[in-house]
Design an enzyme around this catalytic site. Sequence first.
Site, PDB file in Angstrom:
ATOM      1  N   ALA A  39       0.839  -1.201   0.000  1.00  0.00           N
ATOM      2  CA  ALA A  39       0.000   0.000   0.000  1.00  0.00           C
ATOM      3  C   ALA A  39       0.874   1.250   0.000  1.00  0.00           C
ATOM      4  CB  ALA A  39      -0.930  -0.002   1.213  1.00  0.00           C
ATOM      5  N   ASP A  40       1.917   1.257   0.817  1.00  0.00           N
ATOM      6  CA  ASP A  40       2.862   2.379   0.820  1.00  0.00           C
ATOM      7  C   ASP A  40       3.497   2.560  -0.543  1.00  0.00           C
ATOM      8  OD1 ASP A  40       2.707   3.325   3.432  1.00  0.00           O
ATOM      9  OD2 ASP A  40       4.204   1.939   4.185  1.00  0.00           O
TER      10      ASP A  40
END
Length: 396
Positions: A169-170
């Site tokens: 996600a990052d």
Amino acid sequence: MPHLPASSALQRFRVVDLTQVRAGPTACRQLADWGADVIQVQMPEHMRGDDTLGGQDGSDYQYTHRNKRSITLNLKEEEGVATLKRLIAKADVVVENFRPDVKFRLGIDYETLAEDNPGLVYASISGFGQSGPLASRPGFDQIAQGMGGLMSVTGLPGDGPVRVGIPIADLCAGIFAAQGILVALLEREASGRGQWLHTSLIEAMVYMMDFQTSRYLIDGEVGTQAGNFHPTSIPTGVYKARDGYINIAVFGSKIWERFCHILGAPEWIEDARYHDKASRSVNRDALNAEIDRRLAAHDRSHWIEQFNAGGVACGLISDMREVFEEPQIQHLGMVKHVVSPRLGPQRLVGQPMQLERTPSTIARAAPRRGEHTEEVLAELGIGPDDLARMKATGVY
């Protein structure tokens, strides 16, 4: 040392990096690797919190912050904020991942900065967006993996949710932010105006769910864990040869027929249990068990050669050592070399796309905190006396 562009592609752009941890620094690394002058703004050493990736000499930090310059500014001091605004006034891009309210409190939000720099492209990355009921909630990669649906379809059926082994996600939020910045810079060439763009870990994660979103939104199907096997295309997944595991991907009826012949099971083509995609899905457990039984007759290398020669995708399941020993990876030149003045020679993975005329490299190892403060501030016209005063009073 002045800016050392890693590529000529973006060397005309200056980026002010106000980010910490991973998503924001990833966005800025993407720009730095293509030549932008990325100036990382950090807190002075005496004020810093735990805002680095494994320490500044750690491999994670070295990978994420290569090709950047670093300055320190104390944004709790009025002169520190004023100096930052002076830097931004001559920049093309600002990237920040503060909590949504912080930039307004400091007076470095887009609307304020655009008054002096109307061409500014301002990128914000957050956990859950810039507005809405969860905007103020702290964001973290694994939280986004869970809330975005990824963990519900990852892992073995019945074993409970499983996180992905990288901060996906990052990383995706950072890459999407970099893409948005490039889109905004292209648009600026037509309009002459900058703009505010923003993304978040949760938006990135939902977008990355890809066909699982359309399965639900269009077909009404809620995806579940399928383990190491493709949820809809059978047989595709992890299978066991005599000496270990391999991945096999069989998509479409023609590939299925080739697969059956190579495996020595041409009768499966007409078998009612396996004749079409729907039948193979219903009978997947029996089919997978029979495939493993037949694969056990030979080693992985045999099957990888046979399947690929026959047009059926098949490959090893490699650990990181095996990845970088793979001749194809070596041929592609993904490992780049740079020398850190304090840590010595380093090997780092470079960009995964090749621009033949304006390639990317690693021109500079990750900087130490504040390594380029006086250099960059001098570029703004701040003289030696003022620099000495600012340092003595804790502005940087």
